[in-house]
Design a protein around this motif. Structure first.
Motif, PDB file in Angstrom:
ATOM      1  N   ARG A   1      -3.530  -8.357   5.990  1.00  0.00           N
ATOM      2  CA  ARG A   1      -2.370  -8.269   5.142  1.00  0.00           C
ATOM      3  C   ARG A   1      -1.587  -9.733   4.807  1.00  0.00           C
ATOM      4  O   ARG A   1      -1.317 -10.045   3.407  1.00  0.00           O
ATOM      5  CB  ARG A   1      -1.247  -7.291   5.843  1.00  0.00           C
ATOM      6  CG  ARG A   1      -0.295  -6.519   4.706  1.00  0.00           C
ATOM      7  CD  ARG A   1       0.520  -5.488   5.095  1.00  0.00           C
ATOM      8  NE  ARG A   1       1.478  -5.860   6.100  1.00  0.00           N
ATOM      9  CZ  ARG A   1       2.457  -4.875   6.486  1.00  0.00           C
ATOM     10  NH1 ARG A   1       2.510  -3.664   6.052  1.00  0.00           N
ATOM     11  NH2 ARG A   1       3.226  -5.311   7.563  1.00  0.00           N
TER      12      ARG A   1
ATOM     13  N   TRP B   1      -4.412  -4.723   9.330  1.00  0.00           N
ATOM     14  CA  TRP B   1      -4.087  -3.594   9.048  1.00  0.00           C
ATOM     15  C   TRP B   1      -5.073  -2.557   8.762  1.00  0.00           C
ATOM     16  O   TRP B   1      -5.925  -2.055   9.441  1.00  0.00           O
ATOM     17  CB  TRP B   1      -3.161  -3.668   7.837  1.00  0.00           C
ATOM     18  CG  TRP B   1      -1.585  -3.501   8.278  1.00  0.00           C
ATOM     19  CD1 TRP B   1      -0.988  -4.224   8.858  1.00  0.00           C
ATOM     20  CD2 TRP B   1      -1.051  -2.125   7.466  1.00  0.00           C
ATOM     21  NE1 TRP B   1       0.349  -3.607   8.900  1.00  0.00           N
ATOM     22  CE2 TRP B   1       0.306  -2.486   8.036  1.00  0.00           C
ATOM     23  CE3 TRP B   1      -1.146  -1.278   6.783  1.00  0.00           C
ATOM     24  CZ2 TRP B   1       1.306  -1.712   7.946  1.00  0.00           C
ATOM     25  CZ3 TRP B   1       0.042  -0.561   6.464  1.00  0.00           C
ATOM     26  CH2 TRP B   1       1.118  -0.777   7.201  1.00  0.00           C
TER      27      TRP B   1
ATOM     28  N   TYR C   1      -2.900  -2.832   2.019  1.00  0.00           N
ATOM     29  CA  TYR C   1      -2.530  -2.321   3.076  1.00  0.00           C
ATOM     30  C   TYR C   1      -4.003  -1.319   3.867  1.00  0.00           C
ATOM     31  O   TYR C   1      -4.681  -1.812   4.441  1.00  0.00           O
ATOM     32  CB  TYR C   1      -1.548  -1.149   2.614  1.00  0.00           C
ATOM     33  CG  TYR C   1      -0.229  -1.821   2.575  1.00  0.00           C
ATOM     34  CD1 TYR C   1       0.831  -1.779   3.446  1.00  0.00           C
ATOM     35  CD2 TYR C   1       0.005  -3.007   1.692  1.00  0.00           C
ATOM     36  CE1 TYR C   1       2.176  -2.163   3.322  1.00  0.00           C
ATOM     37  CE2 TYR C   1       1.032  -3.772   1.737  1.00  0.00           C
ATOM     38  CZ  TYR C   1       2.218  -3.179   2.482  1.00  0.00           C
ATOM     39  OH  TYR C   1       3.602  -3.981   2.445  1.00  0.00           O
TER      40      TYR C   1
ATOM     41  N   THR D   1      -1.307  -8.102  -1.423  1.00  0.00           N
ATOM     42  CA  THR D   1      -1.232  -7.504  -0.203  1.00  0.00           C
ATOM     43  C   THR D   1      -2.304  -6.490   0.106  1.00  0.00           C
ATOM     44  O   THR D   1      -1.692  -5.243  -0.305  1.00  0.00           O
ATOM     45  CB  THR D   1      -0.075  -7.481   0.637  1.00  0.00           C
ATOM     46  OG1 THR D   1       0.696  -8.744   0.324  1.00  0.00           O
ATOM     47  CG2 THR D   1       0.129  -7.569   2.049  1.00  0.00           C
TER      48      THR D   1
END
Length: 284
Positions: A181, A165, A207, A205
């Motif tokens: 991610r 990502w 981003y 997670t």
């Protein structure tokens, strides 16, 4: 009162792409005052890049990039690119746009606002980071493309993640950071060898990513927890903690972050706001 998506910073300005109204918000970084908004081309917005004296914004539904004047934000023109342009980045006399829906990258000369080349790449190109002689493009399928100044595909890398990502660069240390991610980690690659040199585990997670050369801190937005993770790259990539930001939304949030003058700006998509963090006072 709109949802910010991509963000970029240059000079004393922070630029945030406003999704629903297709406008560019302009924030004065010295005192964090919203100076106003300016129109961009139609079709919704994704990534933003500040290159030279221009701001480039991806208009995702009309297959174009908008060009606005840096500072005033005045709209100049649009440039045709591929379908569903997402990430945008550039340095000096090159701009690169990742066209998510047709698996291409468009290379642009920003001096004359003309397309140099459209390059076929792996599926689902998403985010972009640029050096003076090449650009790196993450793919949602785990690939990492390297694109040359002439638009040629220099490499198609698979650094070992199912989904890549956000992306950020530390050019002084020849390091590239990419967000894995689903793996809840950040991969560190050498830009000299394109090889993975380290892996930074996170509690959640990642981003979008941003690196602050002033402090050596690396930031990762977690749209699931409405937090930003801080990694101290000058202390063996030590995870240094998390900071709360505004409401993100896992589907559309987590994509806007920019660093300027040791301040970190995070776009809160669901919260329709921007959080400003003082990096000099962030956890270490």
């Amino acid at each position: 009162n709109d949802s910010p998506k991509g963000m970029a910073a240059s000079g004393d300005k922070v630029y945030a792409a406003l999704t629903n109204s297709s406008r560019l918000a302009i924030i004065r970084a010295s005192d964090d005052v919203l100076e106003g908004t300016q129109a961009v081309g139609p079709g919704g917005v994704n990534g933003v890049a500040a290159v030279g004296d221009k701001i480039f914004t991806a208009n995702r539904n009309t297959a174009t990039l908008s060009v606005n004047q840096a500072g005033s934000g005045a709209f100049l023109q649009t440039i045709p690119v591929g379908n569903l342009p997402w990430g945008v980045a550039g340095v000096s006399d090159r701009v690169y746009a990742a066209n998510f829906a047709d698996n291409t990258v468009t290379t642009i000369n920003p001096v004359v606002n003309s397309v140099l080349r459209t390059t076929s790449v792996a599926e689902l190109p998403a985010f972009v980071a640029a050096l003076s002689n090449r650009a790196y493009v993450t793919h949602i399928n785990g690939h990492l493309s390297v694109i040359g100044r002439d638009g040629s595909r220099l490499a198609d890398l698979t650094p070992g993640a199912d989904e890549l990502w956000g992306i950020a660069l530390n050019p002084d240390a020849s390091q590239l950071y990419v967000a894995d991610r689903p793996g809840r980690r950040i991969l560190v690659l050498s830009t000299n060898t394109n090889q993975v040199t380290a892996s930074i585990n996170l509690p959640g997670t990642p981003y979008a990513l941003a690196y602050n050369p002033g402090t050596g801190n690396l930031y990762a937005v977690d749209a699931n927890t409405n937090q930003v993770y801080v990694v101290n790259t000058r202390n063996n990539n030590r995870y240094a903690g998390a900071l709360n930001v505004g409401l993100q939304d896992p589907n559309d949030g987590g994509q806007g972050i920019a660093v300027i003058n040791n301040k970190v700006y995070v776009g809160n998509w669901q919260g329709r706001s921007i959080t400003v963090l003082d990096d000099s006072g962030c956890v270490r």
